[in-house]
Design a protein around this motif. Sequence first.
Motif, PDB file in Angstrom:
ATOM      1  N   GLN A   1       3.094  58.775  75.077  1.00  0.00           N
ATOM      2  CA  GLN A   1       3.822  60.039  75.003  1.00  0.00           C
ATOM      3  C   GLN A   1       4.680  60.087  73.756  1.00  0.00           C
ATOM      4  N   VAL A   2       4.730  61.270  73.158  1.00  0.00           N
ATOM      5  CA  VAL A   2       5.576  61.507  71.998  1.00  0.00           C
ATOM      6  C   VAL A   2       6.364  62.784  72.248  1.00  0.00           C
ATOM      7  N   GLN A   3       7.662  62.708  72.053  1.00  0.00           N
ATOM      8  CA  GLN A   3       8.505  63.895  72.164  1.00  0.00           C
ATOM      9  C   GLN A   3       8.917  64.335  70.763  1.00  0.00           C
ATOM     10  N   LEU A   4       8.777  65.632  70.515  1.00  0.00           N
ATOM     11  CA  LEU A   4       9.075  66.191  69.198  1.00  0.00           C
ATOM     12  C   LEU A   4      10.083  67.316  69.339  1.00  0.00           C
ATOM     13  N   VAL A   5      11.094  67.299  68.488  1.00  0.00           N
ATOM     14  CA  VAL A   5      12.125  68.345  68.528  1.00  0.00           C
ATOM     15  C   VAL A   5      12.373  68.852  67.117  1.00  0.00           C
ATOM     16  N   ALA A  25      10.256  60.858  69.160  1.00  0.00           N
ATOM     17  CA  ALA A  25      10.653  59.754  70.035  1.00  0.00           C
ATOM     18  C   ALA A  25       9.490  59.413  70.956  1.00  0.00           C
ATOM     19  N   GLY A  26       9.460  58.186  71.400  1.00  0.00           N
ATOM     20  CA  GLY A  26       8.527  57.793  72.440  1.00  0.00           C
ATOM     21  C   GLY A  26       7.379  56.912  72.005  1.00  0.00           C
ATOM     22  N   ARG A  27       7.114  56.846  70.710  1.00  0.00           N
ATOM     23  CA  ARG A  27       6.003  56.023  70.233  1.00  0.00           C
ATOM     24  C   ARG A  27       6.307  55.668  68.787  1.00  0.00           C
ATOM     25  N   THR A  28       5.724  54.619  68.289  1.00  0.00           N
ATOM     26  CA  THR A  28       5.997  54.195  66.915  1.00  0.00           C
ATOM     27  C   THR A  28       5.632  55.313  65.940  1.00  0.00           C
ATOM     28  N   PHE A  29       6.669  55.946  65.403  1.00  0.00           N
ATOM     29  CA  PHE A  29       6.465  57.112  64.545  1.00  0.00           C
ATOM     30  C   PHE A  29       5.641  56.759  63.317  1.00  0.00           C
ATOM     31  N   LYS A  76      13.808  56.774  60.125  1.00  0.00           N
ATOM     32  CA  LYS A  76      14.601  57.702  60.931  1.00  0.00           C
ATOM     33  C   LYS A  76      13.763  58.452  61.956  1.00  0.00           C
ATOM     34  N   ASN A  77      12.475  58.127  62.017  1.00  0.00           N
ATOM     35  CA  ASN A  77      11.567  58.813  62.956  1.00  0.00           C
ATOM     36  C   ASN A  77      11.626  60.329  62.792  1.00  0.00           C
ATOM     37  N   THR A  78      11.637  60.777  61.555  1.00  0.00           N
ATOM     38  CA  THR A  78      11.825  62.200  61.287  1.00  0.00           C
ATOM     39  C   THR A  78      10.824  62.701  60.258  1.00  0.00           C
ATOM     40  N   LEU A  79      10.310  63.885  60.548  1.00  0.00           N
ATOM     41  CA  LEU A  79       9.414  64.614  59.658  1.00  0.00           C
ATOM     42  C   LEU A  79      10.191  65.795  59.075  1.00  0.00           C
ATOM     43  N   TYR A  80       9.898  66.135  57.812  1.00  0.00           N
ATOM     44  CA  TYR A  80      10.599  67.227  57.150  1.00  0.00           C
ATOM     45  C   TYR A  80       9.608  68.233  56.560  1.00  0.00           C
ATOM     46  N   LEU A  81      10.095  69.458  56.421  1.00  0.00           N
ATOM     47  CA  LEU A  81       9.372  70.473  55.661  1.00  0.00           C
ATOM     48  C   LEU A  81      10.396  71.214  54.813  1.00  0.00           C
ATOM     49  N   GLN A  82      10.373  70.951  53.510  1.00  0.00           N
ATOM     50  CA  GLN A  82      11.230  71.655  52.576  1.00  0.00           C
ATOM     51  C   GLN A  82      10.520  72.931  52.152  1.00  0.00           C
ATOM     52  N   MET A  83      11.169  74.060  52.394  1.00  0.00           N
ATOM     53  CA  MET A  83      10.561  75.359  52.087  1.00  0.00           C
ATOM     54  C   MET A  83      11.391  76.069  51.026  1.00  0.00           C
ATOM     55  N   ASN A  84      10.801  76.291  49.871  1.00  0.00           N
ATOM     56  CA  ASN A  84      11.463  76.974  48.761  1.00  0.00           C
ATOM     57  C   ASN A  84      10.752  78.290  48.461  1.00  0.00           C
ATOM     58  N   TRP A 118       3.130  68.477  70.640  1.00  0.00           N
ATOM     59  CA  TRP A 118       3.759  69.586  69.925  1.00  0.00           C
ATOM     60  C   TRP A 118       5.232  69.687  70.275  1.00  0.00           C
ATOM     61  N   GLY A 119       6.020  70.135  69.300  1.00  0.00           N
ATOM     62  CA  GLY A 119       7.401  70.461  69.580  1.00  0.00           C
ATOM     63  C   GLY A 119       7.508  71.863  70.151  1.00  0.00           C
TER      64      GLY A 119
END
Length: 128
Positions: A1-5, A25-29, A76-84, A118-119
């Motif tokens: 399981q993977v939790q996405l926020v 969270a929940g699995r090796t990112f 940091k187990n984090t994904l980013y999207l920079q939108m310009n 999915w988040g």
Amino acid sequence: QVQLVESGGGLVQAGGSLRLSCAAAGRTFSSISMGWFRQAPGKEREFVAAITWSGGATYYAASVKGRFSISRDNAKNTLYLQMNSLKPEDTAVYYCAADMDLLYFSATYAQPNVYDYWGQGTQVTVSS
């Protein structure tokens, strides 16, 4: 399981910028390939950007290439999207998604049905 926020959405004027984040969270990112999708009212969910588990390869939809940038911080187990240079047509709910497959991601990254988790989405509104 993977939790996405997801977080970071909001209202911005055309030409402005936003950075979306997706906390996992929940699995090796670091072993999961990730994508961003968006869905505008009355339209199908569409691919925006994707990144492999290592960050070694990134992919973009033609409509956002050169304006958006996907990245990840595995520590940091984090994904980013920079939108310009945002445009009114970028208005949508933005979703992050996790694909557990490691072998075929480079061929399937744009297909929503291959993603396993999915988040809940974050709203981005660009005013003209």
